[in-house]
Motif scaffolding. Sequence first.
Motif, short mmCIF file in Angstrom:
data_model
loop_
_atom_site.label_atom_id
_atom_site.label_comp_id
_atom_site.label_asym_id
_atom_site.label_seq_id
_atom_site.Cartn_x
_atom_site.Cartn_y
_atom_site.Cartn_z
N PHE A 33 0.84 -1.19 0.00
CA PHE A 33 0.00 0.00 0.00
C PHE A 33 0.88 1.25 0.00
N LEU A 34 0.65 2.10 -0.97
CA LEU A 34 1.41 3.34 -1.04
C LEU A 34 0.56 4.55 -0.67
N ARG A 35 -0.69 4.57 -1.16
CA ARG A 35 -1.56 5.71 -0.88
C ARG A 35 -2.98 5.40 -1.32
N ASN A 36 -3.91 6.23 -0.90
CA ASN A 36 -5.28 6.14 -1.36
C ASN A 36 -5.44 6.90 -2.68
N LEU A 37 -6.43 6.51 -3.44
CA LEU A 37 -6.77 7.27 -4.65
C LEU A 37 -7.40 8.60 -4.26
N THR A 38 -7.18 9.60 -5.09
CA THR A 38 -7.87 10.88 -4.91
C THR A 38 -9.27 10.76 -5.49
N SER A 39 -10.11 11.71 -5.16
CA SER A 39 -11.46 11.70 -5.74
C SER A 39 -11.40 11.82 -7.26
N GLY A 40 -10.48 12.62 -7.76
CA GLY A 40 -10.33 12.75 -9.21
C GLY A 40 -9.94 11.44 -9.87
N GLU A 41 -9.04 10.69 -9.25
CA GLU A 41 -8.63 9.40 -9.81
C GLU A 41 -9.79 8.41 -9.78
N ILE A 42 -10.59 8.48 -8.74
CA ILE A 42 -11.74 7.58 -8.66
C ILE A 42 -12.74 7.89 -9.76
N VAL A 43 -13.07 9.16 -9.93
CA VAL A 43 -14.01 9.57 -10.98
C VAL A 43 -13.44 9.23 -12.35
N ASP A 44 -12.14 9.42 -12.53
CA ASP A 44 -11.51 9.11 -13.82
C ASP A 44 -11.64 7.63 -14.18
N GLN A 45 -11.59 6.75 -13.19
CA GLN A 45 -11.79 5.33 -13.48
C GLN A 45 -13.15 5.11 -14.14
N LEU A 46 -14.17 5.74 -13.61
CA LEU A 46 -15.51 5.62 -14.19
C LEU A 46 -15.54 6.19 -15.60
N LEU A 47 -14.93 7.35 -15.79
CA LEU A 47 -14.92 7.97 -17.12
C LEU A 47 -14.17 7.11 -18.13
N GLN A 48 -13.10 6.47 -17.70
CA GLN A 48 -12.33 5.60 -18.59
C GLN A 48 -13.13 4.36 -18.99
N TYR A 56 -12.54 7.76 3.17
CA TYR A 56 -13.88 8.34 3.27
C TYR A 56 -14.05 9.63 2.48
N ASP A 57 -13.22 10.61 2.75
CA ASP A 57 -13.43 11.92 2.12
C ASP A 57 -13.33 11.85 0.60
N ALA A 58 -12.34 11.15 0.08
CA ALA A 58 -12.19 11.04 -1.38
C ALA A 58 -13.33 10.24 -2.00
N VAL A 59 -13.75 9.17 -1.34
CA VAL A 59 -14.86 8.36 -1.87
C VAL A 59 -16.15 9.15 -1.88
N MET A 60 -16.45 9.87 -0.80
CA MET A 60 -17.69 10.64 -0.75
C MET A 60 -17.67 11.79 -1.75
N THR A 61 -16.52 12.44 -1.90
CA THR A 61 -16.40 13.51 -2.89
C THR A 61 -16.61 12.94 -4.29
N ALA A 62 -15.99 11.81 -4.58
CA ALA A 62 -16.16 11.17 -5.89
C ALA A 62 -17.61 10.78 -6.11
N ALA A 63 -18.25 10.21 -5.10
CA ALA A 63 -19.66 9.83 -5.23
C ALA A 63 -20.53 11.06 -5.46
N ASP A 64 -20.24 12.15 -4.78
CA ASP A 64 -20.98 13.40 -5.00
C ASP A 64 -20.79 13.90 -6.44
N ILE A 65 -19.58 13.82 -6.95
CA ILE A 65 -19.30 14.25 -8.33
C ILE A 65 -20.04 13.35 -9.31
N ILE A 66 -20.00 12.06 -9.07
CA ILE A 66 -20.69 11.11 -9.95
C ILE A 66 -22.19 11.37 -9.95
#
Length: 156
Positions: free
Chosen positions: A1-16, A40-50
């Motif tokens: 484990f190196l780091r968590n995904l950012t909200s932008g990276e999470i949303v980008d997965q969906l867009l890809q 939590y924060d990145a996932v909820m932000t990504a879910a809000d964006i989605i």
Amino acid sequence: FLRNLTSGEIVDQLLQVKKASGKRITNVVFMGMGEPLLNYDAVMTAADIIAGGINIAAKRITISTAGHAERIRRMGEERRRFKLAVSLHSAVDETRTGLMPINRTFGLDQLMGAVEYYFRQTKQRVTYEVIFFDGVNDGPRDIDRLIAFARRVRRP
């Protein structure tokens, strides 16, 4: 484990996925590569964006968790309208601890308290994910306890 995904990276997965498939995406589930509620924060932000920017209804976005009770409560406090799915696998503490080590930290009573709180705050139905293992969590006692656990939180 190196780091968590950012909200932008999470949303980008969906867009890809949407771009590669050429299809309309109608449902999103946060699960798999790590515990969503530990980011939590990145996932909820990504879910809000989605939900807001990609127009996938909150009721079609599911957050799956192994059972991080304090984060489930936070979802309730924030009145998050996303679906909540709990990887339960057993409603017998000893069995669940063997299958889900998180049960040592958040036992079934604490988990149920958080789920009940989330439900009271959001009126959102909670789903439970269960995999049955032969001779481990598939006996009559196990099934009866799962049914009783699931019935504690019902749709209004």
